[in-house]
Motif scaffolding. Structure first.
Motif, PDB file in Angstrom:
ATOM      1  N   ASP A  46      19.371  20.121 -10.587  1.00 40.21           N
ATOM      2  CA  ASP A  46      20.429  19.595  -9.719  1.00 40.21           C
ATOM      3  C   ASP A  46      19.907  19.316  -8.314  1.00 40.21           C
ATOM      4  OD1 ASP A  46      22.303  19.667 -11.763  1.00 40.21           O
ATOM      5  OD2 ASP A  46      23.166  21.588 -11.130  1.00 40.21           O
ATOM      6  N   LYS A  47      19.069  20.212  -7.782  1.00 42.70           N
ATOM      7  CA  LYS A  47      18.483  19.994  -6.451  1.00 42.70           C
ATOM      8  C   LYS A  47      17.648  18.717  -6.436  1.00 42.70           C
ATOM      9  CE  LYS A  47      18.076  24.522  -4.248  1.00 42.70           C
ATOM     10  NZ  LYS A  47      17.116  25.468  -3.657  1.00 42.70           N
ATOM     11  N   ALA A  48      16.847  18.536  -7.470  1.00 43.47           N
ATOM     12  CA  ALA A  48      16.007  17.337  -7.546  1.00 43.47           C
ATOM     13  C   ALA A  48      16.873  16.077  -7.597  1.00 43.47           C
ATOM     14  CB  ALA A  48      15.084  17.412  -8.755  1.00 43.47           C
ATOM     15  N   ALA A  49      17.900  16.115  -8.428  1.00 43.57           N
ATOM     16  CA  ALA A  49      18.796  14.959  -8.541  1.00 43.57           C
ATOM     17  C   ALA A  49      19.501  14.690  -7.210  1.00 43.57           C
ATOM     18  CB  ALA A  49      19.809  15.195  -9.656  1.00 43.57           C
ATOM     19  N   ASP A  50      19.947  15.755  -6.538  1.00 36.54           N
ATOM     20  CA  ASP A  50      20.626  15.594  -5.242  1.00 36.54           C
ATOM     21  C   ASP A  50      19.713  14.976  -4.197  1.00 36.54           C
ATOM     22  OD1 ASP A  50      22.912  16.719  -6.333  1.00 36.54           O
ATOM     23  OD2 ASP A  50      22.649  18.675  -5.363  1.00 36.54           O
ATOM     24  N   LYS A  51      18.397  15.236  -4.291  1.00 37.72           N
ATOM     25  CA  LYS A  51      17.433  14.671  -3.348  1.00 37.72           C
ATOM     26  C   LYS A  51      17.011  13.257  -3.750  1.00 37.72           C
ATOM     27  CE  LYS A  51      15.299  18.788  -1.445  1.00 37.72           C
ATOM     28  NZ  LYS A  51      14.272  18.778  -0.427  1.00 37.72           N
ATOM     29  N   GLY A  52      17.529  12.780  -4.872  1.00 41.29           N
ATOM     30  CA  GLY A  52      17.168  11.439  -5.330  1.00 41.29           C
ATOM     31  C   GLY A  52      15.844  11.382  -6.061  1.00 41.29           C
ATOM     32  N   TYR A  53      15.325  12.529  -6.463  1.00 40.24           N
ATOM     33  CA  TYR A  53      14.077  12.563  -7.221  1.00 40.24           C
ATOM     34  C   TYR A  53      14.392  12.287  -8.682  1.00 40.24           C
ATOM     35  CZ  TYR A  53      12.099  14.888  -3.104  1.00 40.24           C
ATOM     36  OH  TYR A  53      11.682  15.200  -1.838  1.00 40.24           O
ATOM     37  N   ARG A  54      13.939  11.136  -9.147  1.00 44.01           N
ATOM     38  CA  ARG A  54      14.196  10.769 -10.534  1.00 44.01           C
ATOM     39  C   ARG A  54      12.970  10.072 -11.094  1.00 44.01           C
ATOM     40  NH1 ARG A  54      15.847   7.578 -14.560  1.00 44.01           N
ATOM     41  NH2 ARG A  54      17.644   8.202 -15.781  1.00 44.01           N
ATOM     42  N   PRO A  55      12.311  10.709 -12.037  1.00 43.40           N
ATOM     43  CA  PRO A  55      11.144  10.056 -12.641  1.00 43.40           C
ATOM     44  C   PRO A  55      11.579   8.909 -13.542  1.00 43.40           C
ATOM     45  CG  PRO A  55      11.657  12.062 -13.818  1.00 43.40           C
ATOM     46  CD  PRO A  55      12.585  12.011 -12.636  1.00 43.40           C
ATOM     47  N   ASP A  56      10.648   8.014 -13.793  1.00 45.44           N
ATOM     48  CA  ASP A  56      10.881   6.962 -14.784  1.00 45.44           C
ATOM     49  C   ASP A  56      10.634   7.502 -16.181  1.00 45.44           C
ATOM     50  OD1 ASP A  56      11.399   4.749 -12.925  1.00 45.44           O
ATOM     51  OD2 ASP A  56       9.332   5.115 -12.314  1.00 45.44           O
ATOM     52  N   LEU A  57       9.799   8.523 -16.271  1.00 46.56           N
ATOM     53  CA  LEU A  57       9.454   9.141 -17.549  1.00 46.56           C
ATOM     54  C   LEU A  57       9.217  10.622 -17.329  1.00 46.56           C
ATOM     55  CD1 LEU A  57       8.560   8.932 -20.579  1.00 46.56           C
ATOM     56  CD2 LEU A  57       6.244   8.487 -19.723  1.00 46.56           C
ATOM     57  N   ALA A  72      17.399  20.574 -19.015  1.00 42.90           N
ATOM     58  CA  ALA A  72      18.200  20.695 -17.790  1.00 42.90           C
ATOM     59  C   ALA A  72      17.980  19.486 -16.881  1.00 42.90           C
ATOM     60  CB  ALA A  72      17.856  21.992 -17.057  1.00 42.90           C
ATOM     61  N   VAL A  73      16.733  19.055 -16.759  1.00 42.28           N
ATOM     62  CA  VAL A  73      16.417  17.873 -15.946  1.00 42.28           C
ATOM     63  C   VAL A  73      17.075  16.642 -16.554  1.00 42.28           C
ATOM     64  CG1 VAL A  73      14.567  16.349 -15.129  1.00 42.28           C
ATOM     65  CG2 VAL A  73      14.259  18.841 -15.066  1.00 42.28           C
ATOM     66  N   HIS A  74      16.992  16.512 -17.852  1.00 37.92           N
ATOM     67  CA  HIS A  74      17.573  15.366 -18.549  1.00 37.92           C
ATOM     68  C   HIS A  74      19.075  15.281 -18.281  1.00 37.92           C
ATOM     69  CE1 HIS A  74      18.376  13.006 -22.413  1.00 37.92           C
ATOM     70  NE2 HIS A  74      17.604  12.232 -21.661  1.00 37.92           N
ATOM     71  N   ARG A  75      19.765  16.413 -18.348  1.00 41.27           N
ATOM     72  CA  ARG A  75      21.209  16.426 -18.079  1.00 41.27           C
ATOM     73  C   ARG A  75      21.502  16.053 -16.626  1.00 41.27           C
ATOM     74  NH1 ARG A  75      20.713  20.862 -21.393  1.00 41.27           N
ATOM     75  NH2 ARG A  75      20.641  22.330 -19.649  1.00 41.27           N
ATOM     76  N   ALA A  76      20.724  16.598 -15.694  1.00 39.57           N
ATOM     77  CA  ALA A  76      20.968  16.355 -14.269  1.00 39.57           C
ATOM     78  C   ALA A  76      20.631  14.925 -13.850  1.00 39.57           C
ATOM     79  CB  ALA A  76      20.156  17.335 -13.422  1.00 39.57           C
TER      80      ALA A  76
END
Length: 164
Positions: A46-57, A72-76
């Protein structure tokens, strides 16, 4: 060891969250996250998603604790995130991690893996001095390193380190 050049231009290194101790007769590979680990995996995702960190893969070890963390990352990040599970990440060397990242065409790749290889990979990318300065106590479980390529200097730099 060869350090990759872009693409990718961003690498995320995520150490799996805290795992349960092995039950009698249970293989290390099959250890799930413990209760704290499940919570930490959700928090870091959730922290990563909130910071806009999103990998392409997202590329994860096939070990259960890594798959749990990757889930968990996949869901977030949203279910459109491409996830790939790779057996070699379980018992990999730094060279294996670098080769896997280097083989990708995506602009941003996330590896979900294990220590000590995760810490050694970060050190190989940013250098020993920067590693010790950023993580004097080592790479914690559920820690997320965000590494960007500085094209002007032709080096990888630690942009952020996200912890629970």
């Amino acid at each position: 060891m060869t350090v990759p050049l872009p693409p990718p231009n961003r690498i995320y290194l995520l150490r799996h969250a805290e795992a349960a101790r092995a039950e009698p007769g249970q293989r290390d590979f099959d250890r799930p996250l413990n209760e704290k680990g499940y919570g930490d995996a959700e928090i870091i995702a959730d922290k990563a998603a909130d910071k806009g960190y999103r990998p392409d893969l997202l590329i994860s070890s096939t070990a259960l604790r890594c798959r749990d963390t990757a889930d968990a990352v996949h869901r977030a990040m949203g279910l459109t995130l491409d996830v790939c599970y790779v057996d070699v990440l379980y018992d990999a060397t730094v060279d294996n991690y670098i080769e896997i990242v280097d083989a990708q065409d995506e602009a941003a790749v996330m590896l979900v893996g294990h220590n000590p290889t995760m810490e050694q990979t970060l050190e190989a990318l940013i250098g020993q001095k920067a590693m010790v300065k950023a993580l004097p106590h080592g790479f914690p479980t559920a820690g997320l390193a965000v590494i960007d390529f500085d094209a002007a200097a032709a080096v990888w730099r630690l942009t952020d380190f996200v912890v629970v």
